[in-house]
Design an enzyme around this catalytic site. Structure first.
Site, PDB file in Angstrom:
ATOM      1  N   SER A 415       0.850  -1.261  -0.041  1.00  0.00           N
ATOM      2  CA  SER A 415      -0.036   0.064  -0.101  1.00  0.00           C
ATOM      3  C   SER A 415       0.973   1.226  -0.131  1.00  0.00           C
ATOM      4  CB  SER A 415      -0.995  -0.031   1.259  1.00  0.00           C
ATOM      5  OG  SER A 415      -0.317  -0.364   2.295  1.00  0.00           O
ATOM      6  N   HIS A 436      -2.619  -2.615  -6.228  1.00  0.00           N
ATOM      7  CA  HIS A 436      -3.194  -2.272  -4.639  1.00  0.00           C
ATOM      8  C   HIS A 436      -4.452  -2.097  -4.827  1.00  0.00           C
ATOM      9  CE1 HIS A 436      -3.347   1.411  -1.666  1.00  0.00           C
ATOM     10  NE2 HIS A 436      -3.568   0.120  -1.046  1.00  0.00           N
ATOM     11  N   GLU A 448      -5.705   0.266  -7.678  1.00  0.00           N
ATOM     12  CA  GLU A 448      -4.534   1.305  -8.030  1.00  0.00           C
ATOM     13  C   GLU A 448      -3.394   0.467  -8.515  1.00  0.00           C
ATOM     14  OE1 GLU A 448      -3.430   5.453  -5.472  1.00  0.00           O
ATOM     15  OE2 GLU A 448      -3.021   3.531  -4.688  1.00  0.00           O
ATOM     16  N   ASN A 486      -3.258   6.799  -0.791  1.00  0.00           N
ATOM     17  CA  ASN A 486      -2.816   6.984   0.729  1.00  0.00           C
ATOM     18  C   ASN A 486      -1.859   8.192   0.785  1.00  0.00           C
ATOM     19  OD1 ASN A 486      -4.226   4.525   1.304  1.00  0.00           O
ATOM     20  ND2 ASN A 486      -2.456   3.430   1.202  1.00  0.00           N
TER      21      ASN A 486
HETATM   22  P1  NAI Z   1      -1.998  -9.591   7.199  1.00  0.00           P
HETATM   23  O1  NAI Z   1      -1.462  -9.339   8.216  1.00  0.00           O
HETATM   24  O2  NAI Z   1      -3.595  -9.728   7.559  1.00  0.00           O
HETATM   25  O3  NAI Z   1      -1.639 -10.559   6.333  1.00  0.00           O
HETATM   26  C1  NAI Z   1      -0.451 -10.901   5.736  1.00  0.00           C
HETATM   27  C2  NAI Z   1      -0.185 -12.325   5.526  1.00  0.00           C
HETATM   28  O4  NAI Z   1       1.040 -12.728   5.055  1.00  0.00           O
HETATM   29  C3  NAI Z   1      -0.260 -13.366   6.928  1.00  0.00           C
HETATM   30  O5  NAI Z   1      -1.336 -14.366   7.013  1.00  0.00           O
HETATM   31  C4  NAI Z   1       1.324 -14.134   6.975  1.00  0.00           C
HETATM   32  O6  NAI Z   1       1.051 -15.324   7.599  1.00  0.00           O
HETATM   33  C5  NAI Z   1       1.357 -13.907   5.489  1.00  0.00           C
HETATM   34  N1  NAI Z   1       2.847 -14.114   5.232  1.00  0.00           N
HETATM   35  C6  NAI Z   1       3.909 -13.501   5.625  1.00  0.00           C
HETATM   36  N2  NAI Z   1       5.334 -13.962   5.159  1.00  0.00           N
HETATM   37  C7  NAI Z   1       4.641 -14.660   4.169  1.00  0.00           C
HETATM   38  C8  NAI Z   1       5.387 -15.593   3.200  1.00  0.00           C
HETATM   39  N3  NAI Z   1       6.594 -15.622   3.059  1.00  0.00           N
HETATM   40  N4  NAI Z   1       4.789 -16.411   2.505  1.00  0.00           N
HETATM   41  C9  NAI Z   1       3.519 -16.472   2.669  1.00  0.00           C
HETATM   42  N5  NAI Z   1       2.481 -15.703   3.421  1.00  0.00           N
HETATM   43  C10 NAI Z   1       3.398 -14.755   4.314  1.00  0.00           C
HETATM   44  O7  NAI Z   1      -1.903  -8.257   6.277  1.00  0.00           O
HETATM   45  P2  NAI Z   1      -2.726  -7.425   5.189  1.00  0.00           P
HETATM   46  O8  NAI Z   1      -3.514  -6.387   5.887  1.00  0.00           O
HETATM   47  O9  NAI Z   1      -3.403  -8.618   4.347  1.00  0.00           O
HETATM   48  O10 NAI Z   1      -1.794  -6.638   4.222  1.00  0.00           O
HETATM   49  C11 NAI Z   1      -1.022  -7.458   3.121  1.00  0.00           C
HETATM   50  C12 NAI Z   1      -0.401  -6.329   2.366  1.00  0.00           C
HETATM   51  O11 NAI Z   1      -1.363  -5.712   1.775  1.00  0.00           O
HETATM   52  C13 NAI Z   1       0.515  -5.345   3.189  1.00  0.00           C
HETATM   53  O12 NAI Z   1       1.486  -5.021   1.875  1.00  0.00           O
HETATM   54  C14 NAI Z   1      -0.363  -4.309   3.085  1.00  0.00           C
HETATM   55  O13 NAI Z   1       0.287  -3.084   2.991  1.00  0.00           O
HETATM   56  C15 NAI Z   1      -1.384  -4.199   2.033  1.00  0.00           C
HETATM   57  N6  NAI Z   1      -2.632  -3.570   2.067  1.00  0.00           N
HETATM   58  C16 NAI Z   1      -3.426  -3.887   3.142  1.00  0.00           C
HETATM   59  C17 NAI Z   1      -4.666  -3.071   3.297  1.00  0.00           C
HETATM   60  C18 NAI Z   1      -5.491  -3.412   4.481  1.00  0.00           C
HETATM   61  O14 NAI Z   1      -6.387  -2.382   4.488  1.00  0.00           O
HETATM   62  N7  NAI Z   1      -5.052  -4.341   5.232  1.00  0.00           N
HETATM   63  C19 NAI Z   1      -5.146  -2.320   1.934  1.00  0.00           C
HETATM   64  C20 NAI Z   1      -4.363  -2.408   0.888  1.00  0.00           C
HETATM   65  C21 NAI Z   1      -3.141  -3.073   1.040  1.00  0.00           C
END
Ligand code: NAI
Ligand code: 3HC
Length: 708
Positions: A415, A436, A448, A486
């Protein structure tokens, strides 16, 4: 005859074909063509019946919206009403069969209702979507539809604007017959079948107009729904008023009322803004240096790394579009959690009637899981959605580099992080791009698409194209911290905090922006997204704070107290077990204590100041993004804010809104804030220049487009 409307004759049946690609919009020229065809039919006694049909992919999808823009901007002086033309069709003295495929929307459905019979392909759709453009049907749609389909259906269609499937339209009486294929032959046969019958005129029907008691209840319920679900919009209420006229007045008088309401809506700022949004959504798909002919890469299977909030949502987005997904996690427990969340989300959609059990079962079958990168060897695209951490992202991309086939698209859902740095972990930056998605990914329409320095045109074109297939609006943006959405949202939310620090209550800030039309106030939005995310980023990146500029501190304090927002039951608000917010008087006391310690003078702050400060921070940062070329055009910023940040569509997006207010006025207000509050309010150079030149962001953007 013109090229736009052709008249042919088969076995005593005249066929009028409307041929105005791409959607057979009823422009003034098409109306003239229809009038010319009618003139020939009127004097030809050998014509026993008439069929109207659309060439190409659809029946008539509506009046030509570009002409509305021309009218309201003064470029078109006068446009002839469609109503008399439709009356001529209805009074033709021979049965007219309207043959519908694709979409009969707006003026298209109004045209169809002026015919005596309607036959359609079973895949067709009908609708009066005018409200989505801030207007109401303007060619007697609000008068004929209740007579054809009943008052309840007409109110629903005219006030909500949703498309109606052919089968439903048949049940409501809008359509008379459905066929699977060979529409023209079926319509000609239909016309022959009814040639000897007296043609029923929709405008003369009274059997579905309801009783005053029934109608009063329907109209009152519709008004209540419109006020709730289409908050702030004028057109839905005007549409209901127009349908009400159909229940009370003779046809001609009802038409006059409709015209009055239609004209008022058409010249409203809301309609101009919504029409801007309609064309804007299509404009953002056009990338000046990525021509339409750019080859599209196949995306028949995708891998998703990370099954957390975003990864799970993204997996559903692709599965919903029928594309098989391979979902990877670090361990089985994380995978199980991810899949359980996906199932729970589908179960909710099932409960709300959004999907059928069969649809859900099929989608779930499309999502496979793995703990092993090797399985990504065959997928066409991978989307990484692991924690927002550069080192981890690079690690993932170097694994993708190792296993993925040449040409596979390697995307990151980051993000805010630098796409080029992520791409540097591979030897194929051409294939690397940011996709994104917004949370919840399966709901939010915005995507995005972040272009890295080396991202290939094919990869960009492919992502732009599949965003539409996924039901998203893809907007291409440049690579910088936070991209467009953002990067603007940061100062917006910071300003909301400053207002609280200076004496505004939390509720006053949120209410002012809610009343402006935002889906949620900025502080409540912080609680929803989680205050800890920004807190961590600020702690890890102290260098991002510009020296000498004021820094907001309340959210940091809230996080230090463990108040991360909804997920911890408290943030700016308190939350009950159903996540229902209520003000927290204790917090209000704490904030006054903190601001006193910080020596910030307290004062009464008006709702106008709250709105101007929050919205103009968006505009000022938007101007910088535009000048830096991170956003291609001002409309791109508008579409991002309308689809990803709950900006009210009837205000057209932040940049359009600023253009509407006038950039001179916006710039003066920003200067006033700069003098009174501090240098973080320095007007963006582009805003200053345009305001001095008396120009708009839209004019700047169209010049840029022409230069590209
Ligand atoms: P989250 O913490 O909910 O999920 C991340 C997941 O990745 C976890 O389940 C973790 O176990 C897994 N993970 C970590 N390392 C890994 C690997 N090497 N192989 C496979 N799985 C792995 O995080 P979230 O919120 O889903 O964010 C993910 C990405 O999306 C980030 O870059 C964040 O900035 C972006 N993002 C998040 C938003 C939000 O509102 N949560 C909105 C838009 C983008
Ligand atoms: N007038 C002018 N241009 C139109 C148009 C219209 N009514 N509808 C679509 N277009 C243009 C689009 O701008 C686009 O142009 P572009 O290729 O230059 O970008 C092109 O037609 C194709 O449109 P889409 O990309 O949207 O094509 P889709 O196949 O995805 O969708 C559609 C087709 C469902 C018909 C969709 O375009 C649509 O919903 N159009 C608007 C329908 C509408 O609102 N009709 C009511 C108009 S107002 C009216 O009729 C008033 C009357 O009551 C008097």
């Amino acid at each position: 005859m013109t090229d736009l409307v052709q008249l042919t004759k088969t076995d005593g049946i005249a066929v009028v074909t409307i041929n105005n690609p791409p959607v057979n919009a009823l422009s003034a020229a098409v109306s003239a063509g229809i009038a010319a065809a009618l003139a020939q039919i009127e004097k030809d006694d050998s014509v026993k019946g008439v069929v109207f049909i659309g060439a190409g992919r659809t029946f008539v999808a509506g009046a030509d919206i570009k002409e509305f823009g021309g009218l309201t901007s003064g470029k078109i002086i006068c446009r002839e009403s469609l109503k008399p033309l439709l009356m001529r069709i209805e009074d033709l003295g021979r049965p007219v069969v309207m043959a519908i495929h694709g979409t009969a929307f707006g003026g298209g459905l109004e045209l169809a209702m002026a015919g005596h019979y309607r036959i359609a392909l079973s895949r067709a759709q009908v609708g009066q979507p005018e409200v989505k453009l801030g207007i109401i049907p303007g060619a007697a749609g609000t008068q004929r539809l209740p007579r054809l389909a009943g008052v309840a259906k007409a109110v629903e269609m005219c006030a909500e604007g949703a498309p109606v499937k052919a089968e439903d339209a048949l049940k409501s009486g809008i359509l008379d017959r459905l066929v699977e294929d060979d529409l023209l032959a079926a319509a000609i046969a239909f016309a022959k079948e009814v040639a000897a019958k007296r043609a029923p005129k929709t405008r003369e029907r009274n059997d579905k107009r309801g009783t005053p008691e029934q109608n009063a209840a329907i109209l009152a319920a519709a008004r209540e729904t419109a006020r709730k679900k289409q908050r702030g919009l004028l057109a839905p209420l005007a549409a209901i008023d127009a349908v009400e006229a159909a229940t009370k007045l003779p046809f001609e008088e009802g038409c006059k009322k409709e015209e009055e309401l239609f004209t008022k809506c058409l010249f409203s700022d809301q309609a101009k803004s919504l029409i801007h949004a309609f064309f804007g959504e299509r404009e953002v798909a056009k990338i000046p240096d990525v021509p339409k002919e750019t080859p599209i890469l196949p995306v028949n299977s995708v891998g998703v790394v990370g099954a957390g909030t975003m990864g799970g949502g993204i997996a559903m987005v692709f599965a919903n579009a029928g594309i098989p997904v391979l979902l990877k996690e670090t361990d089985q427990a994380a995978l199980d959690r991810g899949i359980a969340n996906i199932r729970k989300t589908y179960a909710n959609s099932l409960k709300r009637g959004r999907f059928t059990q069969q649809f859900v079962d099929e989608r779930l079958k499309l999502i496979r899981t793995t703990l092993d990168y090797e399985e990504f060897a065959h997928v066409d695209m991978v989307i990484e959605a692991v924690f927002e951490n550069m080192a981890l992202k690079k690690e993932v991309f170097s694994e993708l580099e190792r296993v993925c086939k040449p040409g596979a698209i390697l995307a990151s859902n980051t993000s805010s992080l630098n796409i080029d740095e992520i791409a540097s972990a591979t030897s194929r930056p051409l294939s690397v791009i940011g996709t994104h998605f917004f949370s919840p990914a399966n709901v939010m329409r915005l995507l995005e698409i972040v272009r890295g320095a080396a991202t290939s045109k094919e990869v960009i074109a492919t992502c732009m194209q599949f965003s539409k297939k996924l039901g998203k609006v893809g907007v291409l943006v440049g690579n910088c911290m936070g991209f467009v959405g953002n990067r603007m949202f940061g100062p917006y939310r910071r300003e909301a905090q400053f207002l609280v620090e200076e004496g505004a209550s939390i509720e006053a800030v949120d209410n002012a922006l809610y009343e402006f039309g935002m889906a949620m106030g900025p502080l409540a939005t912080g609680d929803l997204a989680g205050l800890d995310v920004g807190w961590r980023i600020r702690k890890e990146n102290p260098h991002l704070q510009k020296a000498g500029l004021r820094r907001a501190f309340i959210e940091d304090r809230l996080c230090e107290l463990g108040r991360f927002g909804q997920k911890t039951g408290a943030g700016w608000y308190k939350y009950d077990e159903n996540r229902k917010p209520s003000p927290d008087p204790q917090l209000a006391g704490l904030i006054r204590q903190w601001t006193a310690e910080a020596g910030i003078p307290q004062r009464q702050i008006s709702a106008d100041e709250i709105v101007d400060r929050c919205i103009y921070t968006l505009v000022n940062e938007g101007a910088r993004l535009l000048e830096e070329g991170i956003a291609l055009r001002s409309v791109d910023i508008d579409i991002i804010y309308l689809n990803g940040y709950g900006f009210p569509a009837y205000r057209g997006g932040p940049m359009w809104y600023a253009d509407t207010v006038g950039l001179k006025k916006v710039c003066e207000r920003i200067r006033e804030f700069q003098q009174r509050l501090g240098n973080w309010w320095e007007p963006a150079p582009l805003l200053q220049r345009l305001s001095e030149q008396g120009k708009t962001f839209a004019e700047f953007s169209s010049r840029q487009g022409a230069a590209a």
